[in-house]
Design a protein around this motif. Sequence first.
Motif, PDB file in Angstrom:
ATOM      1  N   VAL A 148       9.328  -2.077  21.465  1.00 19.41           N
ATOM      2  CA  VAL A 148       9.245  -2.315  20.031  1.00 19.41           C
ATOM      3  C   VAL A 148      10.566  -1.902  19.400  1.00 19.41           C
ATOM      4  O   VAL A 148      10.877  -0.706  19.328  1.00 19.41           O
ATOM      5  N   ALA A 149      11.347  -2.901  18.990  1.00 20.84           N
ATOM      6  CA  ALA A 149      12.603  -2.642  18.302  1.00 20.84           C
ATOM      7  C   ALA A 149      12.294  -2.396  16.835  1.00 20.84           C
ATOM      8  O   ALA A 149      11.755  -3.261  16.158  1.00 20.84           O
ATOM      9  N   GLY A 150      12.599  -1.197  16.394  1.00 22.86           N
ATOM     10  CA  GLY A 150      12.286  -0.822  15.017  1.00 22.86           C
ATOM     11  C   GLY A 150      11.108   0.129  14.920  1.00 22.86           C
ATOM     12  O   GLY A 150      10.592   0.377  13.838  1.00 22.86           O
ATOM     13  N   ALA A 151      10.682   0.680  16.058  1.00 20.10           N
ATOM     14  CA  ALA A 151       9.615   1.688  16.032  1.00 20.10           C
ATOM     15  C   ALA A 151      10.113   2.895  15.253  1.00 20.10           C
ATOM     16  O   ALA A 151      11.282   3.265  15.337  1.00 20.10           O
ATOM     17  N   LYS A 152       9.229   3.483  14.485  1.00 18.58           N
ATOM     18  CA  LYS A 152       9.587   4.630  13.644  1.00 18.58           C
ATOM     19  C   LYS A 152       8.531   5.714  13.771  1.00 18.58           C
ATOM     20  O   LYS A 152       7.426   5.468  14.218  1.00 18.58           O
ATOM     21  N   ASN A 153       8.874   6.918  13.333  1.00 21.90           N
ATOM     22  CA  ASN A 153       7.926   8.027  13.356  1.00 21.90           C
ATOM     23  C   ASN A 153       6.991   8.049  12.157  1.00 21.90           C
ATOM     24  O   ASN A 153       5.928   8.636  12.228  1.00 21.90           O
ATOM     25  N   ARG A 154       7.377   7.443  11.073  1.00 17.32           N
ATOM     26  CA  ARG A 154       6.531   7.459   9.872  1.00 17.32           C
ATOM     27  C   ARG A 154       5.379   6.479  10.046  1.00 17.32           C
ATOM     28  O   ARG A 154       5.581   5.279  10.180  1.00 17.32           O
ATOM     29  N   GLN A 155       4.152   7.016  10.049  1.00 20.88           N
ATOM     30  CA  GLN A 155       2.981   6.216  10.394  1.00 20.88           C
ATOM     31  C   GLN A 155       2.659   5.107   9.407  1.00 20.88           C
ATOM     32  O   GLN A 155       1.959   4.172   9.748  1.00 20.88           O
ATOM     33  N   HIS A 156       3.158   5.191   8.186  1.00 18.71           N
ATOM     34  CA  HIS A 156       2.888   4.133   7.216  1.00 18.71           C
ATOM     35  C   HIS A 156       3.836   2.941   7.375  1.00 18.71           C
ATOM     36  O   HIS A 156       3.637   1.902   6.764  1.00 18.71           O
ATOM     37  N   LYS A 157       4.848   3.070   8.218  1.00 19.61           N
ATOM     38  CA  LYS A 157       5.817   1.994   8.432  1.00 19.61           C
ATOM     39  C   LYS A 157       5.302   1.003   9.478  1.00 19.61           C
ATOM     40  O   LYS A 157       4.658   1.380  10.456  1.00 19.61           O
TER      41      LYS A 157
ATOM     42  N   GLY B 297       6.866  -0.581  11.815  1.00 22.25           N
ATOM     43  CA  GLY B 297       7.366  -0.326  13.160  1.00 22.25           C
ATOM     44  C   GLY B 297       6.517   0.679  13.920  1.00 22.25           C
ATOM     45  O   GLY B 297       6.297   0.559  15.125  1.00 22.25           O
ATOM     46  N   ASN B 298       6.008   1.672  13.213  1.00 19.37           N
ATOM     47  CA  ASN B 298       5.138   2.666  13.831  1.00 19.37           C
ATOM     48  C   ASN B 298       3.771   2.048  14.147  1.00 19.37           C
ATOM     49  O   ASN B 298       3.219   2.256  15.232  1.00 19.37           O
ATOM     50  N   LYS B 299       3.266   1.275  13.210  1.00 16.89           N
ATOM     51  CA  LYS B 299       1.952   0.658  13.409  1.00 16.89           C
ATOM     52  C   LYS B 299       1.957  -0.317  14.583  1.00 16.89           C
ATOM     53  O   LYS B 299       1.022  -0.344  15.384  1.00 16.89           O
ATOM     54  N   VAL B 300       3.013  -1.116  14.687  1.00 18.29           N
ATOM     55  CA  VAL B 300       3.112  -2.060  15.804  1.00 18.29           C
ATOM     56  C   VAL B 300       3.237  -1.296  17.117  1.00 18.29           C
ATOM     57  O   VAL B 300       2.580  -1.634  18.103  1.00 18.29           O
ATOM     58  N   PHE B 301       4.055  -0.246  17.132  1.00 23.18           N
ATOM     59  CA  PHE B 301       4.201   0.553  18.350  1.00 23.18           C
ATOM     60  C   PHE B 301       2.852   1.121  18.782  1.00 23.18           C
ATOM     61  O   PHE B 301       2.454   0.996  19.938  1.00 23.18           O
ATOM     62  N   ARG B 302       2.132   1.743  17.853  1.00 21.53           N
ATOM     63  CA  ARG B 302       0.832   2.331  18.196  1.00 21.53           C
ATOM     64  C   ARG B 302      -0.177   1.280  18.640  1.00 21.53           C
ATOM     65  O   ARG B 302      -0.954   1.490  19.572  1.00 21.53           O
TER      66      ARG B 302
ATOM     67  N   ALA C 194       7.664  -8.120  27.264  1.00 29.02           N
ATOM     68  CA  ALA C 194       7.566  -8.597  25.891  1.00 29.02           C
ATOM     69  C   ALA C 194       8.236  -7.620  24.925  1.00 29.02           C
ATOM     70  O   ALA C 194       8.255  -6.413  25.156  1.00 29.02           O
ATOM     71  N   LEU C 195       8.754  -8.183  23.850  1.00 28.68           N
ATOM     72  CA  LEU C 195       9.479  -7.414  22.846  1.00 28.68           C
ATOM     73  C   LEU C 195       8.983  -7.795  21.465  1.00 28.68           C
ATOM     74  O   LEU C 195       8.931  -8.979  21.123  1.00 28.68           O
ATOM     75  N   SER C 196       8.619  -6.809  20.674  1.00 32.95           N
ATOM     76  CA  SER C 196       8.281  -7.015  19.272  1.00 32.95           C
ATOM     77  C   SER C 196       9.441  -6.482  18.442  1.00 32.95           C
ATOM     78  O   SER C 196       9.936  -5.379  18.702  1.00 32.95           O
ATOM     79  N   ILE C 197       9.863  -7.255  17.456  1.00 28.27           N
ATOM     80  CA  ILE C 197      11.014  -6.861  16.651  1.00 28.27           C
ATOM     81  C   ILE C 197      10.591  -6.669  15.202  1.00 28.27           C
ATOM     82  O   ILE C 197      10.016  -7.575  14.589  1.00 28.27           O
ATOM     83  N   ILE C 198      10.892  -5.487  14.671  1.00 33.32           N
ATOM     84  CA  ILE C 198      10.670  -5.165  13.275  1.00 33.32           C
ATOM     85  C   ILE C 198      11.996  -4.643  12.733  1.00 33.32           C
ATOM     86  O   ILE C 198      12.182  -3.439  12.545  1.00 33.32           O
ATOM     87  N   ARG C 199      12.938  -5.512  12.571  1.00 28.60           N
ATOM     88  CA  ARG C 199      14.295  -5.175  12.125  1.00 28.60           C
ATOM     89  C   ARG C 199      14.780  -6.277  11.196  1.00 28.60           C
ATOM     90  O   ARG C 199      14.260  -7.389  11.239  1.00 28.60           O
TER      91      ARG C 199
END
Length: 144
Positions: free
Chosen positions: A30-39, A41-46, A83-88
């Motif tokens: 997941v390109a663009g994964a973040k630590n902030r759960q409301h973002k 990138g974090n939701k897609v990663f989880r 597979a790659l998910s992009i959130i950028r």
Amino acid sequence: MEISHLHRSEIETWAMNSIEKFLAAKTYAVAGAKNRQHKCGNKVFRALLAASGETYPLNLAQDEIEGHQAYPLFADLPLVPEALSIIRPPVVTRKVVADAIAAGVKHIWMQPGAEDDQASESAREAGITVIDDGSCILVLLALQ
């Protein structure tokens, strides 16, 4: 694949096949994964982590996402994900897609706002399944 000449039902079938191929992957990044759960990138990663178990976060600025080691660059990953998910932003999407092509990724899903025509065309020319129609993986997974 040139889709401009297809009928609506053919486009829908093509889109569903692309999504099925993406979701059938065993490994994700997941390109663009973040630590902030409301973002997003974090939701897609989880969501992908819950769905597949083997998901790697890509983030230049963070060492860890949700307790998982984050990798700054595609080349730093311990394996080539299927597979790659992009959130950028689109300008970053181009670089990420170029790296994914070089690595041998098979499926790319550009989440809404990450789409880039040049990156999509390059990925398709390399034989990669691309989802770039504005559909969101979070909406799809919520419906399952």
